[in-house]
Design an enzyme around this catalytic site. Structure first.
Site, PDB file in Angstrom:
ATOM      1  N   GLY A   1       0.848  -1.190   0.000  1.00 24.72           N
ATOM      2  CA  GLY A   1       0.000   0.000   0.000  1.00 24.72           C
ATOM      3  C   GLY A   1       0.878   1.232   0.000  1.00 24.72           C
TER       4      GLY A   1
ATOM      5  N   CYS B   1      -9.793  22.513  17.179  1.00 21.22           N
ATOM      6  CA  CYS B   1      -9.791  22.812  18.613  1.00 21.22           C
ATOM      7  C   CYS B   1      -9.218  21.647  19.417  1.00 21.22           C
ATOM      8  CB  CYS B   1     -11.221  23.133  19.059  1.00 21.22           C
ATOM      9  SG  CYS B   1     -11.309  23.812  20.715  1.00 21.22           S
TER      10      CYS B   1
ATOM     11  N   TYR C   1      -2.331   6.789   3.622  1.00 15.75           N
ATOM     12  CA  TYR C   1      -2.890   7.067   4.947  1.00 15.75           C
ATOM     13  C   TYR C   1      -3.016   8.571   5.193  1.00 15.75           C
ATOM     14  CZ  TYR C   1      -1.647   2.202   5.175  1.00 15.75           C
ATOM     15  OH  TYR C   1      -1.541   0.866   4.877  1.00 15.75           O
TER      16      TYR C   1
END
Length: 400
Positions: free
Chosen positions: A260, A327, A356
């Protein structure tokens, strides 16, 4: 790659992918196993955009999938169903049933309990389930603990003795056909010896299974080949292939490899724009419009990504934290790195973001996810439009 031009055209935050890089990486790995039966099965979790999967499908790739959604993505993108593998620790009954109906190459089983469920569901459907079993060889992969998967302390796979019992059960069950064996010791692997050691252990198990007439046809070595983020010494595909092949003497098996990150990691970039700078005491912050919801690896793993600032200003360089608007104190891309002084609108390029990146992104703080752009044959095109607020609330009903 003209990142400034792409940012001006499509806006930021933005993911950019170089499809030529993807193709070159795939061909290099495929050629490393030349002369042996092999399937390169792209690990869809690394980057699950349909256009990315389709690119690999046109090259002859299979697909390693860890949800039924990924299975359906692979089939939609044109991957041959007999090159699709359904893995994952926790498969629901409906997912197993759908995978069996789709008649994919095999279901990779992670536990005795799961094997029993597959057998029961296959019997109910009146089909024979082709299965592989994920063996945990208890080898330390020498990687980040969050992406280590081959030790007994990890949740993945079964030990050798349990695997033997499972194969005997499968052999004697008319609803199961044990055609494969699988191992995967971790991600971002940069040392060859653990891979070779694990392959030897699993190959010896295959020999013992063949001795009792369990004919394993697919030897799945997983993925995990590392890439260079900073200064890693990576494994050459040829050396990787030779290490695995050296353990397979006398075995007539098709090698399945599930890369991957190796295929897409360094072929992707995340572009984000400077909003402003601020100083708290002696701490400098460069605040950008991208955030941890877009690229979570630095927050999750404290992962390093090369960061490049594209600016017209020849400003003073000093240490800063590169942070986003979310936040959370954990919303950062890098801490205490040398950055030039920046102006509003300056472009920041975060490298090695093809794997990713978007696939782990979220809508935290009701933030729409970034657009994705493909660059191929000198042309750029949008392969996923930027989300809107309306997209974010589309599934929320009966709130009035």
């Amino acid at each position: 790659m003209n990142f400034k031009k792409l940012a001006d055209k499509y806006g930021t935050p933005l993911y950019v992918y170089d499809f030529h890089h993807f193709e070159n990486q795939f061909n290099e790995l495929k050629n490393a196993f030349k002369g042996r039966k092999s399937i390169i099965s792209y690990a869809v979790k690394a980057n699950s955009n349909l256009s990315v999967i389709k690119k690999f499908a046109t090259l002859g790739s299979g697909a390693d999938c860890v949800s039924i959604g990924e299975v359906k993505r692979a089939l939609m993108a044109g991957v041959d169903r007999y090159k699709v593998i359904f893995s994952g620790v926790g498969k629901r009954d409906d997912e197993i049933e759908e995978a069996l109906k789709l008649d994919i190459l095999m279901i990779n089983v992670e536990s005795e309990a799961e094997l029993n469920r597959v057998a029961d569901i296959a019997e109910k459907l009146g089909v024979v389930a082709r299965i592989s079993i994920r063996v945990n060889p208890n080898i330390d992969p020498k990687t980040h603990p969050y992406i280590s998967t081959g030790l007994h302390e990890n949740k993945f796979g079964v030990d050798i003795d349990t695997a033997k019992k499972m194969y005997l059960f499968a052999k004697n069950n008319s609803s199961l056909n044990p055609v494969g064996i699988h191992f995967h010791i971790g991600s971002q692997l940069t040392e060859l010896e653990p891979i070779k050691e694990a392959s030897q252990i699993v190959a010896d198990l295959v020999r013992s299974l063949k001795a009792i007439n369990i004919d394993i046809k697919f030897f799945d070595v997983g993925g995990g080949l590392g890439i260079k983020y900073k200064d890693e010494e990576t494994i050459k595909p040829y050396d990787y292939a030779q290490a695995i092949l050296s353990t397979l003497s006398g075995l007539d098996v098709t090698i399945v490899c599930e890369p991957g990150r190796f295929l897409v990691g360094n072929g992707g970039w995340f572009l984000t724009s400077v909003l402003y700078e601020k100083v708290n005491g002696d701490k400098r912050f460069v605040i950008v419009d991208g955030a941890m919801n877009d690229l979570i690896r630095p927050s999750l793993y404290n992962a390093y990504h090369k960061i490049e600032v594209i600016t017209d200003k020849n400003g003073e360089i000093s240490k800063a934290n590169l942070v986003g608007p979310i936040c959370e104190s954990g919303d950062f891309f890098a801490k205490d790195i040398e950055l030039p002084s920046t102006n509003h609108g300056d472009l920041v390029v975060i490298h090695s973001a093809g794997a990713y990146g978007f696939t782990m992104s979220s809508n935290y703080n009701t933030r729409p996810r970034a657009a994705e752009i493909a660059v191929e044959n000198g042309e750029d095109r949008i392969i996923r439009r930027r989300e809107t607020f309306e997209d974010l609330i589309a599934c929320e009903v009966d709130y009035l």
